[in-house]
Design a protein around this motif. Structure first.
Motif, PDB file in Angstrom:
ATOM      1  N   ARG A 138       0.818  -1.121   0.006  1.00 17.96           N
ATOM      2  CA  ARG A 138       0.008   0.045   0.029  1.00 17.96           C
ATOM      3  C   ARG A 138       0.730   1.196   0.075  1.00 17.96           C
ATOM      4  O   ARG A 138       1.892   1.130   0.607  1.00 17.96           O
ATOM      5  CB  ARG A 138      -0.852   0.114   1.243  1.00 17.96           C
ATOM      6  N   LEU A 167      -4.262   7.868   0.462  1.00 19.75           N
ATOM      7  CA  LEU A 167      -4.105   6.679   0.217  1.00 19.75           C
ATOM      8  C   LEU A 167      -4.079   6.616  -1.386  1.00 19.75           C
ATOM      9  O   LEU A 167      -5.037   7.028  -1.982  1.00 19.75           O
ATOM     10  CB  LEU A 167      -5.219   5.447   0.764  1.00 19.75           C
ATOM     11  N   ARG A 223      -4.159   4.563  -4.420  1.00 18.09           N
ATOM     12  CA  ARG A 223      -4.817   3.215  -4.631  1.00 18.09           C
ATOM     13  C   ARG A 223      -4.666   2.578  -5.976  1.00 18.09           C
ATOM     14  O   ARG A 223      -4.979   1.391  -5.977  1.00 18.09           O
ATOM     15  CB  ARG A 223      -6.332   3.425  -4.263  1.00 18.09           C
ATOM     16  N   LEU A 256      -8.117  -1.845  -4.510  1.00 21.28           N
ATOM     17  CA  LEU A 256      -9.254  -1.081  -3.852  1.00 21.28           C
ATOM     18  C   LEU A 256      -9.852  -0.507  -5.058  1.00 21.28           C
ATOM     19  O   LEU A 256      -9.058   0.249  -5.904  1.00 21.28           O
ATOM     20  CB  LEU A 256      -8.591  -0.222  -2.848  1.00 21.28           C
ATOM     21  N   ASP A 290      -9.655   7.195   4.423  1.00 23.53           N
ATOM     22  CA  ASP A 290      -9.169   6.135   4.402  1.00 23.53           C
ATOM     23  C   ASP A 290      -7.997   6.118   5.503  1.00 23.53           C
ATOM     24  O   ASP A 290      -7.458   7.147   5.791  1.00 23.53           O
ATOM     25  CB  ASP A 290      -8.125   5.809   3.203  1.00 23.53           C
TER      26      ASP A 290
END
Length: 438
Positions: A229, A241, A243, A271, A367
């Motif tokens: 991540r 985040l 993604r 995601l 997030d």
């Protein structure tokens, strides 16, 4: 007196920019009671700038140096003059303008641009920061390693060291979120592993691949970038985040100040745009502690409502919805805000019920937020806080009290220095007559 100038003095005793000789008191913004210092050196001409500058991004009050340069001088010439005055060798330096919160702002990348074109004004503070700026179209991204358990004493002593690296004893996946401490909300440790210079047209997956090749991470056999991540770093904590692995860095609008931290995963993750990643922790009844954190991916396709999130959390923990209570944690305030899911708002015009969105106030859910979970079958206490929260609030209270006392002492000192207050004039009566408009 030809080689002297007047400089205002602020409340902290700092000398400000010299006042040009041709200025009037109004133009110099001098008021009754202003303090002035008679200093050596000529005041800058209308075509010159008086600048403060300091070395590094950690500015200590009183360590700034001063320089007078032409406003038409390019950034490169200003940089050379500051390096000469500070006695710094080498050419691996660049300039940054200090932002409003006294931290290093955006770098002055256009070295051929003049100070006037970049809207640099007299009194501004520039920072000499080590490191060569990347060429146009490239980014130099500091990479951090994301840890979710309580760091050892050795790690704590190296968190601000650029040579720090994650422990290699746990093997791949050792930084799983399930390793978070059980007696407190999630603790995050960011460890610097180096810098990556990369094109803005490269993808997020390219950035992850180059980061994995850094020496401190060479012992980790990362299966693919999908096992990592990526977060931006904001206020020394994970922020936004990132993604989509195939999206270009240019599209993320990272900017030249952005730092990125990487979090290892046990399995691939992909995601969607409507998925929100939350850290959930089950509260231990009667202990005021929490179980280790678990990641929860919440699909917000049906709306950002507390009821929807509560149903998702209940299903995740195999609990009855009506016996599940959740709350968002605000670590900077050491406070928990319950999300009951029962608050409904009736609009007068549309005559129908409307549930509040968790994206807006007062929740601002995003997030990475920490969500406390309470099983009402075994825990009927309305409180979500921990002993650590109590200690944090008490510390904040003491700091606020100390700041209030110091400000009070400063006001008393200022009033005594200005002398006794002027006597008020005699009060006069005032009569108001209202006419009749009938």
């Amino acid at each position: 007196m030809e080689n002297s100038c007047l400089r205002p003095i602020d409340r902290n005793g700092k000398l400000l920019c010299p006042v040009p000789d041709n200025y009037t008191l109004k133009e110099a913004e001098l008021k009754l009671g202003s303090s002035l210092g008679l200093c050596f050196g000529k005041a800058p001409t209308p075509s010159q700038l008086f600048l403060f500058f300091a070395v590094g991004s950690d500015i200590q009050p009183g360590t700034e140096m001063e320089i007078v340069v032409e406003e038409t001088a390019p950034v490169s010439d200003c940089l050379k003059l500051m390096l000469e005055k500070s006695g710094l060798p080498g050419e691996t330096w660049h300039l940054r303008k200090m932002d409003w919160c006294y931290e290093a702002g955006e770098p002055l990348c256009a070295e051929d641009a003049t100070l006037k074109e970049l809207m640099i004004c007299s009194g501004d503070t520039l920072l000499l920061v080590e490191g060569k700026l990347p060429p146009p179209g490239f980014l130099k991204v500091p990479i951090w390693w994301y840890q979710l358990w309580e760091p050892s004493e050795q790690w704590k002593s190296h968190q601000n060291d650029s040579s720090c690296a994650p422990s290699r004893g746990g093997g791949w996946g050792a930084a799983s979120t399930q390793g978070a401490p059980g007696n407190m909300p999630v603790e995050v440790s960011l460890l610097c592993v180096g810098d990556v210079e990369i094109s803005e047209d490269a993808t997020l997956a390219d950035l992850k691949s180059q980061a994995i090749a850094l020496p401190p991470l060479s012992d980790f056999a990362v299966p693919s970038p999908a096992f990592l991540r990526a977060w931006t770093v904001e206020s020394k904590r994970p922020g936004r985040l990132l993604r989509i692995n195939q999206q270009r860095l240019k599209d993320y609008k990272l900017g030249r100040r952005t730092e990125v931290c990487l979090e290892p995963l046990q399995k691939e993750e992909n995601l969607g745009p409507q998925d929100v990643l939350l850290r959930t922790q089950m509260r231990n009844p009667a202990e005021r502690t929490y179980a280790p954190a678990l990641d929860l991916v919440w699909d917000t396709a049906r709306g950002w409502t507390a009821r929807s999130l509560r149903q998702t959390v209940a299903s995740f923990y195999s609990l009855p919805v009506e016996k599940t209570e959740i709350a968002k944690y605000f670590p900077e305030k050491f406070e928990w805000l319950p999300l009951s899911g029962r608050n409904q708002q009736v609009t007068k015009r549309k005559k129908k019920k409307k549930q509040d969105s968790l994206q807006g106030p007062p929740y601002y859910l995003k997030d990475g937020d920490i969500i406390g979970v309470k099983n009402l079958l075994v825990d009927c206490d309305e409180d979500f806080s921990t002993i650590r929260d109590d200690a944090g609030k008490e510390k904040q209270k003491q700091l606020a009290l100390g700041k209030k006392r110091s400000q009070g002492a400063l006001r008393v000192h200022s009033s005594s220095a200005e002398g006794p207050a002027r006597p008020r004039g005699p009060e006069a009566s005032l009569s108001i007559h209202v006419g009749s408009f009938q």
